[in-house]
Motif scaffolding. Structure first.
Motif, PDB file in Angstrom:
ATOM      1  N   THR A 103       0.881  -1.163   0.000  1.00  0.00           N
ATOM      2  CA  THR A 103       0.000   0.000   0.000  1.00  0.00           C
ATOM      3  C   THR A 103       0.921   1.215   0.000  1.00  0.00           C
ATOM      4  O   THR A 103       2.148   1.073   0.085  1.00  0.00           O
ATOM      5  N   ARG A 104       0.348   2.407  -0.027  1.00  0.00           N
ATOM      6  CA  ARG A 104       1.214   3.595   0.031  1.00  0.00           C
ATOM      7  C   ARG A 104       1.967   3.670   1.351  1.00  0.00           C
ATOM      8  O   ARG A 104       3.052   4.222   1.414  1.00  0.00           O
ATOM      9  N   LEU A 105       1.374   3.102   2.396  1.00  0.00           N
ATOM     10  CA  LEU A 105       2.057   3.134   3.694  1.00  0.00           C
ATOM     11  C   LEU A 105       3.278   2.222   3.685  1.00  0.00           C
ATOM     12  O   LEU A 105       4.382   2.654   4.035  1.00  0.00           O
ATOM     13  N   THR A 106       3.095   0.963   3.286  1.00  0.00           N
ATOM     14  CA  THR A 106       4.252   0.054   3.312  1.00  0.00           C
ATOM     15  C   THR A 106       5.283   0.484   2.265  1.00  0.00           C
ATOM     16  O   THR A 106       6.480   0.343   2.484  1.00  0.00           O
ATOM     17  N   HIS A 107       4.823   1.034   1.148  1.00  0.00           N
ATOM     18  CA  HIS A 107       5.764   1.604   0.169  1.00  0.00           C
ATOM     19  C   HIS A 107       6.603   2.700   0.829  1.00  0.00           C
ATOM     20  O   HIS A 107       7.829   2.708   0.715  1.00  0.00           O
ATOM     21  N   SER A 108       5.947   3.608   1.538  1.00  0.00           N
ATOM     22  CA  SER A 108       6.666   4.731   2.164  1.00  0.00           C
ATOM     23  C   SER A 108       7.670   4.230   3.207  1.00  0.00           C
ATOM     24  O   SER A 108       8.756   4.800   3.346  1.00  0.00           O
ATOM     25  N   ALA A 131       7.012  11.326   4.065  1.00  0.00           N
ATOM     26  CA  ALA A 131       6.002  12.304   3.637  1.00  0.00           C
ATOM     27  C   ALA A 131       5.821  12.373   2.128  1.00  0.00           C
ATOM     28  O   ALA A 131       4.896  13.030   1.656  1.00  0.00           O
ATOM     29  N   HIS A 132       6.674  11.684   1.366  1.00  0.00           N
ATOM     30  CA  HIS A 132       6.737  11.987  -0.070  1.00  0.00           C
ATOM     31  C   HIS A 132       5.427  11.671  -0.809  1.00  0.00           C
ATOM     32  O   HIS A 132       5.151  12.255  -1.836  1.00  0.00           O
ATOM     33  N   ASP A 133       4.604  10.765  -0.286  1.00  0.00           N
ATOM     34  CA  ASP A 133       3.366  10.397  -0.981  1.00  0.00           C
ATOM     35  C   ASP A 133       2.102  10.869  -0.264  1.00  0.00           C
ATOM     36  O   ASP A 133       1.003  10.408  -0.590  1.00  0.00           O
ATOM     37  N   LEU A 134       2.242  11.775   0.704  1.00  0.00           N
ATOM     38  CA  LEU A 134       1.072  12.192   1.504  1.00  0.00           C
ATOM     39  C   LEU A 134      -0.020  12.815   0.640  1.00  0.00           C
ATOM     40  O   LEU A 134      -1.187  12.780   0.989  1.00  0.00           O
ATOM     41  N   ALA A 147      15.494   6.813  -3.575  1.00  0.00           N
ATOM     42  CA  ALA A 147      15.051   5.675  -2.757  1.00  0.00           C
ATOM     43  C   ALA A 147      13.620   5.299  -3.140  1.00  0.00           C
ATOM     44  O   ALA A 147      13.252   4.120  -3.138  1.00  0.00           O
ATOM     45  N   ASP A 148      12.812   6.296  -3.488  1.00  0.00           N
ATOM     46  CA  ASP A 148      11.442   6.052  -3.960  1.00  0.00           C
ATOM     47  C   ASP A 148      11.477   5.174  -5.216  1.00  0.00           C
ATOM     48  O   ASP A 148      10.796   4.164  -5.312  1.00  0.00           O
ATOM     49  N   GLU A 149      12.330   5.561  -6.163  1.00  0.00           N
ATOM     50  CA  GLU A 149      12.462   4.790  -7.410  1.00  0.00           C
ATOM     51  C   GLU A 149      12.923   3.364  -7.157  1.00  0.00           C
ATOM     52  O   GLU A 149      12.383   2.417  -7.726  1.00  0.00           O
TER      53      GLU A 149
HETATM   54 MG    MG Z   1       6.418   6.986  -3.855  1.00  0.00          MG
END
Ligand code: MG
Length: 380
Positions: free
Chosen positions: A64-69, A96-99, A190-192
């Motif tokens: 999910t966006r949480l576990t991704h973050s 915070a990058h996907d908030l 790190a996101d990539e």
């Molecule tokens: Mg992201």
């Protein structure tokens, strides 16, 4: 060397500060306080129920966006510690990058952006900044989380120059063509690394792509050969994990070596020298860049455009469009507190004010809340 702060690391004692001055923290640095405020925010908790690639209710095993973050933060912190950057700031930016992401991933953002075209558009990076600057309602003295300049600079990854002119200090670099600090550059990469690799894992688990197809991408093929060569009888799930963890490892090793050489060559005296370097200091080698692009192209063609993902995407766009147009036409359907805010914004800014408030409301929804709201609208 591990643990030694580089001169060009962001220094919490020399932050460019917060928009609303506050007394300094007691038992933690300014950047630790930023990180902690993000973890305690409502928008952060909602990431648990927002799509990364797969809609949240499709299965409990997917990111999910949480576990991704959290995975982004893990990768970013490891590299930050190795390079002597500020770990806390790096972690804050990563978390915070996907908030600002809408429900239903990129499909949701594209639909909301289309709805908002005449009112200035919708962009998730800008929305992430808006969440931490304006939308969180927790503190008595100010809106938002009142984060440091360095965290805000990192959260605003992209921005059109026209928009940057309206953002004050945090928009300056897009006008001047300079770069953010190294911690922000690192969180971005790190996101990539996180999504390229976990999408391989999730895509295989969902059965949308298979190992034979994935072997088209060199980054996967090389590590897969190593794993199956060493353990010819290993169960498939373990082969996948052993392959993906090695892919992450070679990318991180490349990133660390390339960035370290870059810092040594440039010798930046402080974070401002990193910002003014004229190019990014934290990056992959040209060869690794090409290999990550090859993997990205593979994922775009075979996974993100897979007909099963596509069906979900079409449905998500439709729901977001209906939610926006319905609330836009009748703000009376909004919850009471949001209705009030919308009326105030409309009094100040007209239709554009109303549209922005509706976009904030829709963007803040989790996948399942958006589905429930969509059904509520259809029933009324
Ligand atoms: Mg992201």
């Amino acid at each position: 060397m591990n643990g030694v702060r580089a001169p060009y690391a962001a220094d919490p004692a020399r932050s460019r500060g917060r928009r609303h001055p506050e007394p300094g923290p007691n038992n933690r640095s300014e950047y630790q306080r930023d990180r902690d405020r993000i973890v305690h925010s409502a928008a952060f908790r909602r990431l648990e129920y927002k799509t990364q690639v797969f809609v949240n209710h499709e299965g409990d095993m997917f990111r999910t966006r949480l576990t991704h973050s959290l995975e982004v933060a893990q990768i970013a912190r490891t590299v930050a510690r190795t390079l002597g950057l500020d770990e806390d700031l790096t972690e804050a930016i990563a978390l915070a990058h996907d908030l600002g992401h809408t429900p239903f991933g990129h499909a949701g953002q594209d639909a909301l952006n289309e709805c908002m075209q005449v009112y200035g558009g919708f962009e998730h990076n800008l929305q992430s900044l808006r969440v931490v600057d304006e939308l969180e309602e927790k503190y008595a003295a100010f809106n938002g989380l009142n984060l440091t300049f360095e965290a805000r600079e990192g959260i605003l990854k992209h921005c059109a120059v026209k928009v940057a002119r309206t953002l004050g200090d945090v928009g300056e670099r897009f006008i001047a063509g300079t770069f953010p600090g190294a911690e922000a550059q690192l969180a971005n990469l790190a996101d990539e690394i996180a999504y390229n690799n976990h999408d391989v894992d999730d895509g295989l688990r969902a059965g949308l792509i298979n190992i034979d197809q994935l072997r088209e991408a060199g980054l996967f093929r090389e590590q897969h050969d190593l794993v199956t060569g060493a353990w010819p009888k290993l169960a498939v799930r373990r082969v996948v994990h052993e392959t993906v963890r090695r892919m992450i490892d070679v990318q991180i090793k490349d990133l660390v070596a390339t960035s370290r050489a870059e810092f040594e060559a440039l010798g930046p005296a402080d974070i401002d020298a990193v910002r003014a370097a004229g190019h990014a200091c934290v990056h992959f080698s040209a060869d690794m860049r090409e290999r990550t692009l090859e993997l990205k192209r593979f994922l775009r063609g075979r996974l993100y455009k897979h007909e099963r993902v596509d069906r979900m995407t079409t449905d998500a766009r439709h729901k977001v469009r209906i939610l926006f147009t319905t609330f836009m036409a009748d703000p009376g359907l909004l919850p009471a507190d949001h209705r009030l805010r919308t009326r105030e914004a409309e009094a100040r800014l007209g239709d554009a004010g109303r549209a922005r408030m509706v976009a904030d409301y829709v963007a803040g929804m989790t996948d399942r809340y958006a589905i429930a709201e969509f059904e509520r609208i259809n029933d009324s």
